[in-house]
Scaffold this active site. Structure first.
Site, PDB file in Angstrom:
ATOM      1  N   CYS A 102       0.802  -1.220   0.000  1.00  0.00           N
ATOM      2  CA  CYS A 102       0.000   0.000   0.000  1.00  0.00           C
ATOM      3  C   CYS A 102       0.838   1.275   0.000  1.00  0.00           C
ATOM      4  CB  CYS A 102      -0.942   0.019   1.198  1.00  0.00           C
ATOM      5  SG  CYS A 102      -2.157  -1.307   1.181  1.00  0.00           S
ATOM      6  N   HIS A 358      -8.703   3.706  -2.392  1.00  0.00           N
ATOM      7  CA  HIS A 358      -7.321   3.305  -2.122  1.00  0.00           C
ATOM      8  C   HIS A 358      -6.789   2.409  -3.249  1.00  0.00           C
ATOM      9  CE1 HIS A 358      -3.726   2.019  -0.233  1.00  0.00           C
ATOM     10  NE2 HIS A 358      -4.203   1.056   0.546  1.00  0.00           N
ATOM     11  N   CYS A 388       0.430   2.321   6.265  1.00  0.00           N
ATOM     12  CA  CYS A 388       0.666   0.930   6.656  1.00  0.00           C
ATOM     13  C   CYS A 388       0.712   0.057   5.410  1.00  0.00           C
ATOM     14  CB  CYS A 388      -0.430   0.455   7.605  1.00  0.00           C
ATOM     15  SG  CYS A 388      -2.100   0.569   6.927  1.00  0.00           S
TER      16      CYS A 388
END
Length: 402
Positions: A102, A358, A388
């Protein structure tokens, strides 16, 4: 806070990395407005717009570094090189693609910054892209996976045969730190409310790459906003949703980040080279860090990464004017807030990935782009971004408005 912030200097012998400009696409829902955009083309449009808008000489670019979280299918080649060619950049410009889950887009910017500070590069493009519509996400969202498909026997044996998926892991975080469902749902609603307010106020408008997309019925339209934001989010509806990972859990589709499509990119430069080229920097990278923690509780590394970035910068959390913590799931920014005691009005001030979406590889670039713009809008000095990442990692970056 700005008035009391100490002067921060570069490490002796190092070179300042500055952000000349930063842009991003609108974020599309999975199967939504960007569904017909090949991820390489989506990134190519983003790079081309950034280069044209910034005024950088394309021949001066030393590298293009791009993050992609799921390198399979249409994202399985060297997306960076393919996209820069699609953007019309000189064939002499190289490109490389990386994966830090991510945080891939943020890591791309950090690697480019490090090369500039070392004196190896003068100008570089960095960013990320992800089409979660067009590329198979594999076991990423499987509550039972990924297990051996990703980890292999040796890593699994080290953790008693069980390295949980992100879904099961975030439920472990909820229990470990005592978050309750109502708290998570309230944060999710807040994310939408703030993103709606930011959109209506035009705070994202200057960041966006001009793109055409498709409506549900296939009509081509200009994309001028993020597709996932809900102006009519209903707290009662949010509270009624069932958990998605464990029957007795607290994580739902509403308090999780949206599965999305998008791209973003930044032009980074060595400060004196930028000034010699007549380019005006918008911000500088003060410090950047990466850290890792327990891969079972995958989301806690934002804490050591942020502490490390602050220490490297010679700053405290009280010096930071705006904090962006990626909203992979609602407990993540709330965990940061609990650790550092920051006020609500400096955390994810324009909403986050719960509302906006996202697209894994691109989120770091999107958040850095928004952080630069918001520091300028507020006439503020320091911003911190942390994301994270799968496997129990996190990146943290501190920037200073120029």
């Amino acid at each position: 806070m700005t008035a009391s912030a100490p002067a921060v200097r570069s490490t002796p012998g190092s070179t300042d990395t500055v952000i000349i400009d930063a842009v991003r696409t609108s974020v599309g829902r999975r199967g939504g407005a960007l569904r017909e955009h090949h991820p390489v083309d989506l990134l190519a449009d983003t790079l081309a717009h950034l280069v044209e808008r910034s005024g950088v000489d394309p021949e001066s670019l030393d590298d293009v570094i791009i993050g992609v979280g799921r390198q399979t299918g249409e994202q399985s080649g060297n997306v960076a090189r393919n996209a820069l060619l699609g953007a019309g950049l000189p064939v002499s410009v190289p490109g490389t693609t990386l994966d830090r889950q991510c945080g891939s887009g943020q890591q791309a910017a950090q690697f480019a910054s490090q090369a500039i500070r070392a004196g190896d590069y003068r100008f570089a493009l960095a960013g990320g892209v992800e089409s979660m519509t067009r590329v198979d996400m594999g076991p990423l969202f499987d509550p039972a996976g990924p297990q051996g498909e990703w980890y292999g026997r040796r890593a699994l044996d080290r953790f008693d045969g069980d390295l949980p998926s992100q879904g099961r892991s975030i439920e472990l975080v909820v229990k470990e730190y005592g978050f309750d469902r109502a708290e998570l749902d309230a944060f999710a609603v807040r994310s939408h409310h703030r993103a709606v307010a930011a959109t209506q106020a035009g705070r994202f408008a200057d960041d966006l790459v001009p793109l055409r997309g498709l409506t549900k019925d296939g009509t081509e339209v200009d994309l001028r906003a993020d597709e996932g934001i809900r102006a009519d989010v209903d707290p009662a509806k949010v509270a009624s949703l069932q958990p998605v990972f464990t029957a007795d859990g607290a994580i739902t589709a509403a308090n999780s980040s949206q599965i999305s499509d998008g791209a973003g990119a930044l032009l980074l430069a060595e400060r004196s080279a930028a000034e010699s080229a007549g380019l005006k920097p918008r911000a500088r990278i003060v410090s950047s860090a990466v850290a890792a923690a327990d891969p079972v509780l995958q989301f806690t590394a934002i804490l050591p990464a942020s502490h490390k970035a602050l220490a490297m910068a010679g700053l405290t959390i009280g010096d930071i004017n705006i904090v962006e913590v990626n909203e992979a799931f609602a407990p993540v920014p709330l965990l940061f807030q609990r650790e550092f005691g920051i006020p609500d009005d400096i955390l994810n001030v324009n909403g986050g990935s719960i509302a906006i979406g996202h697209p894994i590889g691109s989120t770091g670039a999107r958040l850095l782009t928004g952080l630069v713009s918001e520091l300028e809008r507020r006439d503020a000095r320091y911003g911190l971004l942390t994301i994270c990442e799968g496997g129990g990692m996190a990146n943290a970056t501190i920037i200073e408005r120029i």
